[in-house]
Write an enzyme that holds these catalytic residues in place. Structure first.
Site, PDB file in Angstrom:
ATOM      1  N   LYS A  48       0.836  -1.338  -0.074  1.00 46.96           N
ATOM      2  CA  LYS A  48       0.114  -0.102  -0.031  1.00 46.96           C
ATOM      3  C   LYS A  48       0.825   1.268  -0.004  1.00 46.96           C
ATOM      4  O   LYS A  48       0.711   2.226  -0.758  1.00 46.96           O
ATOM      5  CB  LYS A  48      -1.092   0.014   1.192  1.00 46.96           C
ATOM      6  CG  LYS A  48      -2.144  -0.981   1.101  1.00 46.96           C
ATOM      7  CD  LYS A  48      -2.853  -1.308   2.317  1.00 46.96           C
ATOM      8  CE  LYS A  48      -3.737  -2.404   2.364  1.00 46.96           C
ATOM      9  NZ  LYS A  48      -4.547  -2.689   3.569  1.00 46.96           N
ATOM     10  N   GLN A  92      -4.708  -1.712   9.760  1.00 54.21           N
ATOM     11  CA  GLN A  92      -4.543  -3.119   9.033  1.00 54.21           C
ATOM     12  C   GLN A  92      -5.083  -4.092  10.157  1.00 54.21           C
ATOM     13  O   GLN A  92      -4.753  -4.278  11.349  1.00 54.21           O
ATOM     14  CB  GLN A  92      -3.174  -3.387   8.726  1.00 54.21           C
ATOM     15  CG  GLN A  92      -2.881  -4.561   7.981  1.00 54.21           C
ATOM     16  CD  GLN A  92      -3.428  -4.396   6.525  1.00 54.21           C
ATOM     17  OE1 GLN A  92      -3.608  -3.644   5.811  1.00 54.21           O
ATOM     18  NE2 GLN A  92      -3.806  -5.624   6.064  1.00 54.21           N
ATOM     19  N   ASP A 115     -10.967   2.474   4.374  1.00 49.92           N
ATOM     20  CA  ASP A 115     -11.488   1.209   3.821  1.00 49.92           C
ATOM     21  C   ASP A 115     -12.922   1.104   3.844  1.00 49.92           C
ATOM     22  O   ASP A 115     -13.578  -0.095   3.534  1.00 49.92           O
ATOM     23  CB  ASP A 115     -10.950   0.269   5.490  1.00 49.92           C
ATOM     24  CG  ASP A 115      -9.759  -0.219   5.173  1.00 49.92           C
ATOM     25  OD1 ASP A 115      -9.489  -0.726   4.134  1.00 49.92           O
ATOM     26  OD2 ASP A 115      -9.105  -0.369   6.222  1.00 49.92           O
TER      27      ASP A 115
HETATM   28  N1  GUN Z   1      -6.679  -6.944   6.047  1.00 51.65           N
HETATM   29  C1  GUN Z   1      -7.008  -7.870   5.184  1.00 51.65           C
HETATM   30  N2  GUN Z   1      -7.716  -6.858   4.229  1.00 51.65           N
HETATM   31  C2  GUN Z   1      -7.640  -5.880   4.763  1.00 51.65           C
HETATM   32  C3  GUN Z   1      -8.370  -4.533   4.190  1.00 51.65           C
HETATM   33  O1  GUN Z   1      -8.779  -4.363   3.117  1.00 51.65           O
HETATM   34  N3  GUN Z   1      -8.255  -3.521   5.018  1.00 51.65           N
HETATM   35  C4  GUN Z   1      -7.578  -3.554   6.307  1.00 51.65           C
HETATM   36  N4  GUN Z   1      -7.553  -2.370   7.058  1.00 51.65           N
HETATM   37  N5  GUN Z   1      -7.174  -4.766   6.997  1.00 51.65           N
HETATM   38  C5  GUN Z   1      -7.436  -5.781   6.102  1.00 51.65           C
END
Ligand code: GUN
Length: 274
Positions: A48, A92, A115
């Protein structure tokens, strides 16, 4: 059969987002919070950050040990909510067991919730209002289907997996686009028949679930699963080599949903609310 080339579509979206970011007076700043040592999470968070840097979105990673208290984490989120220089916040997941994930998500300001996980954004999605942000993976999947002009209105869609991150928002977003949605999970009966008669199948389970006898020549298969097989090779929920020749469209792993999720998240990260 046609491959849904997520890598290619993602790079087009990233170029579009980069152009938008270049034109902005106030630049977005995404803050990603990583708690603990989950190796998959570390890779995701780094991906990311790299994607953000490439398109001119400032990004910071805040790392905490897995011994961090819930209170310290919540205080940090509140501080970021109140910092006008931070435009996006992503915590995350998963989080260590002693931290209440829902409390954490509910603390994020909906206007910085890139998100789309907060109750305000999820609630808006469900009642048909526009959320500040749509969840990245489902939004990326719809972008991929739209790029290939795959019809959604009236389609019979089977979503396998009911997570808050993928399955539930995915089902809701298909419903909002006038699809007929069946949301399947580990207690679903006759899954094979449901998959067999669906127009679009989205599998977000994390184990091999979609096999050849379940699909047909008109099936559109979206594989959200990503993990290593016994030989250490990246693979998804779909038995790709066997299913691929018999369906209309299929997304590969890697190179399908993964890059679309990143592009979709960057699209979100480029949106600034005051
Ligand atoms: N863990 C796995 N996929 C995601 C996501 O799309 N966002 C977040 N914050 N954690 C994750």
């Amino acid at each position: 059969m046609m491959i849904l080339d997520g890598k290619n579509v993602a790079s087009k979206i990233l170029t579009m987002v980069k152009n938008k970011v270049d034109s902005l007076d106030i630049k977005p700043h995404l803050v990603v919070i990583l708690v603990g040592n989950n190796s998959a999470s570390k890779i995701y968070v780094n991906n990311k950050k790299l994607a953000a840097e490439k398109i001119g979105i400032r990004s910071s990673i805040i790392e905490f040990p897995d011994t961090i208290s819930e209170e310290t984490l919540l205080d940090k989120i509140i501080e970021l909510n109140n910092n006008p220089e931070v435009t996006g916040i992503l915590v995350q997941l998963p989080l260590p067991k002693h931290i209440d994930k829902n409390k954490v998500v509910m603390t994020i300001s909906p206007k910085k919730d890139v998100d789309g996980f907060t109750p305000e954004n999820v609630g808006k999605l469900v009642i048909g209002l526009k959320p500040y942000f749509y969840p990245a993976t489902p939004q990326g999947i719809l972008m991929l289907l739209d790029e290939y002009c795959i019809p959604i209105k009236g389609a019979d869609v089977v979503v396998i997996g009911r997570s808050n991150i993928v399955g539930k928002p995915m089902a809701q977003m298909f419903l909002n686009r006038d699809a007929t949605v069946t949301l399947c999970h580990s207690y679903t009966k006759n899954l094979d028949e449901k998959i067999k008669t669906a127009d679009i199948i989205v599998s977000a389970v994390g184990k091999k679930i979609v096999r050849c006898k379940m699909v047909n020549k008109n099936s559109v298969i979206i594989d959200v699963g990503i993990y290593k097989d016994v030989n250490g090779k990246l693979t998804g929920d779909v038995d790709f080599n066997i299913v691929e020749p018999t369906v209309k469209y299929i997304s590969p792993v890697p190179g399908g949903v993964g890059p679309m999720t990143i592009a979709s998240l960057m699209y979100n990260a480029s949106i600034i609310y005051s």
